[in-house]
Write an enzyme that holds these catalytic residues in place. Sequence first.
Site, PDB file in Angstrom:
ATOM      1  N   ASP A  37      -9.461   2.915   2.874  1.00  0.00           N
ATOM      2  CA  ASP A  37      -9.368   2.187   4.149  1.00  0.00           C
ATOM      3  C   ASP A  37      -9.831   3.025   5.333  1.00  0.00           C
ATOM      4  O   ASP A  37     -10.606   2.555   6.172  1.00  0.00           O
ATOM      5  CB  ASP A  37      -7.929   1.730   4.396  1.00  0.00           C
TER       6      ASP A  37
ATOM      7  N   LYS B  25       0.802  -1.225   0.000  1.00  0.00           N
ATOM      8  CA  LYS B  25       0.000   0.000   0.000  1.00  0.00           C
ATOM      9  C   LYS B  25       0.839   1.282   0.000  1.00  0.00           C
ATOM     10  O   LYS B  25       0.401   2.315  -0.506  1.00  0.00           O
ATOM     11  CB  LYS B  25      -0.950   0.004   1.205  1.00  0.00           C
TER      12      LYS B  25
END
Length: 279
Positions: free
Chosen positions: A102, A66
Amino acid sequence: MKKLFGVIGNPIAHSLSPHMHNDLFSLYGIDAHYHPFLVEEGRLQEAVSGLKAIGAAGFNVTIPYKTDIMPLLDWIDPLAKEIGAVNTVVNRDGQLAGYNTDGPGFLKSLEEGFPPLENPAILVIGAGGAARAIYFTLEKTRPAVIDICNRSLPKADSLTGESKLGVPSRALTMEEAAERINEYDMVIQTTSVGMHPETGVSPIGLNNLNKRVHAADIIYNPSETEFLKQARLRGARTMNGLGMFVHQGALAFELWTGIKPDADRMRKTVLKQLGGAIC
């Protein structure tokens, strides 16, 4: 022509994103397919170039890429840039744009799973991409404290040093956090420790916990990690990662298609794939 979407990461076999998104493509009559791609260590750049070359319309990014993917993108959303991690990529005419769903997805799951807490003291376990998203998102809610504990103390210290809103934050070792566990109202586990199939382990000891905390784990398989089990046995109110998984996926789907999907259906799809209960 059928559009290609997917998720890249390592490991990736456990992901239920393909089931969730392919069901949505069918529901909304979109000619597309979502596929998991295992990317071996050191081959992220090749993988991203390959997805771009074949015209993939978009993809998700999971552990451990990420943060590493950011230099490989053409444009990054300001929130993702602030967080320092990307979990959703959109291909716009050959230009890869990075977003982070997220943090907002986790915040939505908190609103559904726990009653509101006023000025809570929060402990975040881990300092990876998901931890960064949660840290910077929760910071905007102005809690009393957000501390970070991590196996690598310098990495935790680096994250707390990036705070821009002045919320008090400390970097702690796992051992220090375990000793001070009763100082917190909410404890959030963001690492992959305890994820299926390597269940039965927790990143932090909870033997000292004797306060009714709110304990959350971003893992959704198993539904009760060892961390959540130990917290529950000590009186904590617990929440697994299913809500975050669904809501971050819904936000990603909307970025790719412009359609706000049925999150309830997404949740049911995930549970169906696991036999009606996450195990």
